[in-house]
Design a protein around this motif. Structure first.
Motif, PDB file in Angstrom:
ATOM      1  N   SER A  38     142.246 -84.893 -29.277  1.00 30.33           N
ATOM      2  CA  SER A  38     143.361 -85.692 -28.776  1.00 30.33           C
ATOM      3  C   SER A  38     143.314 -87.124 -29.282  1.00 30.33           C
ATOM      4  O   SER A  38     144.315 -87.824 -29.273  1.00 30.33           O
ATOM      5  N   LEU A  39     142.137 -87.589 -29.742  1.00 28.94           N
ATOM      6  CA  LEU A  39     142.053 -88.947 -30.268  1.00 28.94           C
ATOM      7  C   LEU A  39     142.993 -89.147 -31.443  1.00 28.94           C
ATOM      8  O   LEU A  39     143.512 -90.240 -31.669  1.00 28.94           O
ATOM      9  N   THR A  40     143.212 -88.081 -32.203  1.00 25.98           N
ATOM     10  CA  THR A  40     144.099 -88.163 -33.359  1.00 25.98           C
ATOM     11  C   THR A  40     145.509 -88.552 -32.951  1.00 25.98           C
ATOM     12  O   THR A  40     146.231 -89.208 -33.705  1.00 25.98           O
ATOM     13  N   TYR A  41     145.908 -88.165 -31.729  1.00 30.40           N
ATOM     14  CA  TYR A  41     147.272 -88.365 -31.288  1.00 30.40           C
ATOM     15  C   TYR A  41     147.397 -89.489 -30.264  1.00 30.40           C
ATOM     16  O   TYR A  41     148.457 -89.672 -29.678  1.00 30.40           O
ATOM     17  N   ALA A  42     146.299 -90.234 -30.012  1.00 35.27           N
ATOM     18  CA  ALA A  42     146.326 -91.262 -28.971  1.00 35.27           C
ATOM     19  C   ALA A  42     147.434 -92.270 -29.243  1.00 35.27           C
ATOM     20  O   ALA A  42     147.599 -92.744 -30.366  1.00 35.27           O
ATOM     21  N   SER A  43     148.204 -92.594 -28.199  1.00 35.89           N
ATOM     22  CA  SER A  43     149.334 -93.500 -28.387  1.00 35.89           C
ATOM     23  C   SER A  43     149.234 -94.750 -27.523  1.00 35.89           C
ATOM     24  O   SER A  43     150.052 -95.643 -27.644  1.00 35.89           O
ATOM     25  N   ASP A  44     148.254 -94.814 -26.620  1.00 35.28           N
ATOM     26  CA  ASP A  44     148.094 -96.015 -25.802  1.00 35.28           C
ATOM     27  C   ASP A  44     147.572 -97.159 -26.658  1.00 35.28           C
ATOM     28  O   ASP A  44     146.995 -96.943 -27.725  1.00 35.28           O
ATOM     29  N   VAL A  46     142.521 -69.434 -18.092  1.00 32.88           N
ATOM     30  CA  VAL A  46     142.016 -70.816 -18.059  1.00 32.88           C
ATOM     31  C   VAL A  46     142.309 -71.460 -19.404  1.00 32.88           C
ATOM     32  O   VAL A  46     142.047 -70.860 -20.453  1.00 32.88           O
ATOM     33  N   THR A  47     142.861 -72.664 -19.375  1.00 34.98           N
ATOM     34  CA  THR A  47     143.035 -73.457 -20.590  1.00 34.98           C
ATOM     35  C   THR A  47     142.534 -74.875 -20.344  1.00 34.98           C
ATOM     36  O   THR A  47     142.438 -75.318 -19.199  1.00 34.98           O
ATOM     37  N   PHE A  48     142.225 -75.572 -21.442  1.00 33.83           N
ATOM     38  CA  PHE A  48     141.892 -76.992 -21.388  1.00 33.83           C
ATOM     39  C   PHE A  48     142.803 -77.728 -22.362  1.00 33.83           C
ATOM     40  O   PHE A  48     143.101 -77.224 -23.445  1.00 33.83           O
ATOM     41  N   SER A  49     143.236 -78.928 -21.961  1.00 31.12           N
ATOM     42  CA  SER A  49     144.119 -79.728 -22.809  1.00 31.12           C
ATOM     43  C   SER A  49     143.584 -81.146 -22.950  1.00 31.12           C
ATOM     44  O   SER A  49     143.186 -81.768 -21.958  1.00 31.12           O
ATOM     45  N   GLY A  50     143.595 -81.649 -24.178  1.00 31.15           N
ATOM     46  CA  GLY A  50     143.408 -83.069 -24.422  1.00 31.15           C
ATOM     47  C   GLY A  50     144.774 -83.715 -24.528  1.00 31.15           C
ATOM     48  O   GLY A  50     145.686 -83.160 -25.141  1.00 31.15           O
TER      49      GLY A  50
END
Length: 225
Positions: free
Chosen positions: A20-26, A172-176
């Protein structure tokens, strides 16, 4: 149901966050970290920082994400979101993490995250996922995929998406997510369950439904505050 150890879950969670770091927008941090603190007297775009000299390892820690959550509700799903309100050390870092538990045929209904792209990995179940593009080119195009354990799927920031466990076993799933506070708009809840309610005349015209149907839906989704 597929058996998983704590180490397997931890590895998946770490991979989801790293991706998810690749898509970080903050906004990018201007210091090593900015552990969140609450001050009810002031408002900022984010959260205030506590004194970095007072930070501890617990500010960057959460225990128990391996524990299944109850799915005993009408949708048959349960989302455990670890955002900045759960892990204060996430402040300014632009990421969060979610675990979604599904009952057999459980649904995480159409929703959006206005501040985050989401990258999801399936651990258990067979998960039918999809998102809809905006009304620009291509107009309202539906992208769907049937996911099995180990599969990964991305939901672009702000677009309506869903997850549905089509298996007769638990899922079960996990999301970044690319924000410390991704936000959540559940389409049906927000449209038909707003406080105060949106005028039925508006919704009747927008959805091309009989006014009685609109009023029925508003009663179904309304939650007293």
């Amino acid at each position: 149901m597929m058996k998983m150890g704590v180490h397997t879950l931890a590895t998946i969670a770490i991979l989801a966050l790293a991706s998810s770091l690749t898509y970080a927008s903050d906004p990018s941090p201007l210091q090593d970290f900015c552990v969140a603190t609450n001050d009810p007297a002031l408002f900022v775009n984010g959260m205030f920082c506590s004194d970095p000299m007072l930070a501890t390892a617990d500010d960057f820690f959460f225990h128990g994400l391996n524990i299944p959550r109850s799915t005993a509700n009408s949708l048959g799903s349960n989302v455990t979101l670890l955002d900045v309100t759960k892990i204060a050390g996430l402040n300014t870092l632009g990421v969060s993490l979610a675990r979604i538990d599904f009952a057999p045929y459980g649904l995480n209904p159409p929703h959006t995250h206005p501040r985050a792209t989401e990258i999801l990995v399936v651990v258990e179940g067979i998960i039918y996922v999809g998102f809809v593009s905006s009304n620009s080119n291509p107009t309202n195009r539906l992208f769907t995929k049937l996911l099995y354990p180990g599969d990964v799927f991305v939901f672009p920031q702000g677009l309506i998406h869903f997850q549905f466990n089509v298996a007769n076993t638990t899922g079960v799933t996990f999301s970044g997510l690319g924000s410390q506070n991704p936000g959540l708009i559940v389409i049906a809840n927000n449209v038909f369950g707003s406080t105060p309610p949106i005028s039925p005349d508006v919704l009747t015209k927008a959805f091309k439904l009989d006014k009685n149907v609109i009023e029925f839906l508003q009663k179904e989704f309304y939650t007293a505050t």
